[in-house]
Write an enzyme that holds these catalytic residues in place. Structure first.
Site, short mmCIF file in Angstrom:
data_model
loop_
_atom_site.label_atom_id
_atom_site.label_comp_id
_atom_site.label_asym_id
_atom_site.label_seq_id
_atom_site.Cartn_x
_atom_site.Cartn_y
_atom_site.Cartn_z
N ARG A 100 -7.28 -7.95 -9.31
CA ARG A 100 -8.18 -9.44 -9.22
C ARG A 100 -9.62 -9.03 -9.50
O ARG A 100 -9.90 -7.92 -9.51
CB ARG A 100 -8.01 -10.16 -7.93
N HIS A 117 -14.95 -3.01 8.58
CA HIS A 117 -14.05 -2.72 7.51
C HIS A 117 -14.39 -3.53 6.36
O HIS A 117 -13.29 -3.47 5.49
CB HIS A 117 -12.70 -2.40 7.92
N LYS A 130 0.86 -1.28 -0.15
CA LYS A 130 0.00 -0.11 -0.05
C LYS A 130 0.72 1.14 0.05
O LYS A 130 0.48 2.41 -0.73
CB LYS A 130 -1.01 0.13 1.32
N GLU A 174 -3.03 7.42 7.74
CA GLU A 174 -3.77 8.50 7.04
C GLU A 174 -4.75 8.98 7.69
O GLU A 174 -5.30 8.69 8.66
CB GLU A 174 -4.61 7.76 5.79
#
Length: 461
Positions: A297, A235, A116, A200
């Site tokens: 994917r 999440h 990430k 973040e």
């Protein structure tokens, strides 16, 4: 086109891939663990090969065993489904080295988006908007705490190497940061073998909107519109729809262009999903948007895109993997109606959605008609094992508009009969009947905000 295919996954995605393969005349090979010897996907395949014990790490995540099964069965290609092997660059390379067609993107693209932190740096170079945050290599706790303070609380700690909500913590203040960091790192290390994190700015009211893209490796890249995946628990998505309620045509174009730019920046080929977080406090679905991650994917929620475009995305995967051009260019892609998908899980919403394995003693699915589609992975008499993901089926409704799709999906949930493990069936029905959901007033905090309505106290027996 290859003539035989091994599907390196189980359950509903294995059955989904088989349907398209059968229609195209491709021989299918299933793999199974000791826990899955009598599973539906095993019975449906032309051939099935045992790959190991029940534990996923010794079977479905065992790349060497799957490659051995492909060689033994004479398969020409491998479709990884959407498990961890689908985003494993080493496995993609091993398929190529074994002269097997990998039905997925190039290993280099998987690697570029698998981390990430580095993927965000790459997206910044490509001009794709990013959430304010820290994505650096240095991981000293004091440095990370300083970065969090600079970004401004609340912040989100995320595992750099993974997804699915694992290794993710919302931190409201500086006092809670050290404990949350330690917890996130511990979970990330256990899930992905890598405890690196990024930090973040946490958007307190956000929409999760993703763009389906496809590329053919010849420079042709298209997007097939957006999906709204804002309704989540822990999440993780449970209800997805296309198009996103309230999204303007202009904003769809901007999101699509950013997603195509992301794919072009890494030389992408195949199916992919570029996920964006939208600041819903500033314009709802049309608020400022930021790159979150790219899933290299096919996604669980791909049926809603198929419903509104009329394309079979698994067939597109096959054709691109076989070296063909994309079946359509951007101007060919049109969107018709609205589609909503609900994920039926063997889980207990009253116990924080904990998995609830068990034997399915009675199962009656509604008939697939009038816009209803069911992608199931279990039959009556099957046992939901504790070793794997507890998703039983995806129920997808397509209608002329959102209200029609919602009515169709709600009726399907009412008609479905399942006796055995505890499921989220009643919870999903309450979500769909919620006035706020019907009005399209959704964000990633929807379940927490409406907990009293969606999770009422259990009645006395």
């Amino acid at each position: 086109m290859f003539d035989s295919l091994l599907i390196a996954n189980r359950g509903e995605i294995a059955l989904r891939v088989m349907r398209t393969a059968r229609r195209l005349g491709i021989r299918t090979v299933a793999v199974y663990s000791d826990a899955d010897a009598g599973a539906w996907h095993v019975a449906e395949a032309d051939e099935a090969v045992r790959i190991g014990p029940a534990a996923a790490v010794e079977s479905y995540l065992n790349g060497a065993a799957i490659l051995a099964a492909a060689r033994a069965s004479g398969a020409a290609a491998i479709h990884p489904g959407y498990g961890f092997l689908s985003e494993n660059a080493g496995f993609a390379e091993a398929c190529t080295d074994s002269r097997l067609v990998f039905v997925g993107p190039p290993a280099a693209a998987i690697r570029a988006m698998g981390d990430k932190a580095s993927s965000k740096a790459l997206m910044e170079t490509a001009g794709v908007p990013l959430v304010p945050g820290y994505h650096g290599a240095a991981q000293e706790p004091a440095l990370l705490a300083g970065q969090a303070a600079e970004i401004g609380y609340p912040v989100l700690i995320k595992a750099s190497a993974g997804g699915g909500g694992r290794g993710m913590r919302i931190v409201e203040n500086a006092e809670a940061f050290a404990g949350a960091l330690e917890s996130a790192r511990r979970e990330a290390a256990a899930a992905f073998g890598d405890d690196r994190v990024l930090i973040e700015k946490y958007l307190s009211r956000s929409r999760h909107i993703e763009i389906q893209i496809f590329a053919d490796g010849r420079g042709n890249i298209v997007h097939l519109g957006e999906r709204d995946c804002s309704l989540q628990r822990r999440h993780q998505k449970i209800v997805e729809e296309a198009p996103a309620p309230g999204l303007s045509v202009a904003r769809r174009g901007e999101l699509g262009a950013a997603a195509v730019a992301a794919a072009r920046a890494i030389g992408y080929a195949g199916a992919g999903t570029v996920e964006f977080i939208v600041d819903a406090s500033k314009g709802g679905a049309n608020g400022p948007f930021y790159f979150m991650e790219m899933n290299t994917r096919l996604q669980v929620e791909h049926p809603v895109t198929e419903a509104i475009t009329g394309f079979d995305l698994v067939e597109w995967q096959f054709r691109v993997a076989a070296g063909e051009r994309l079946p359509a260019v951007q101007d060919d892609i049109r969107f018709a109606g609205h589609a909503i998908e609900a994920r039926l899980y063997a889980e207990d919403p009253a116990r924080d959605f904990l998995p609830a394995p068990g034997r399915i003693s009675l199962l009656e699915m509604p008939a697939e008609e009038d816009g209803l589609r069911i992608d199931g992975g279990y039959r009556q008499g099957d046992t939901v094992a504790s070793d794997y993901d507890s998703m039983l089926a995806k129920i997808i409704a397509h209608g002329a508009d959102r209200a029609a799709a919602l009515a169709c999906l709600t009726k399907a949930l009412d008609d479905l009969v399942l006796v055995g493990p505890v499921t989220n069936q009643a919870f999903l029905a309450r979500v769909l009947r919620s006035p706020a959901f019907a009005a399209g007033e959704i964000d990633t905090g929807f379940i927490a905000q409406n907990r009293g309505e969606l999770l009422p106290p259990a009645a006395t027996p």
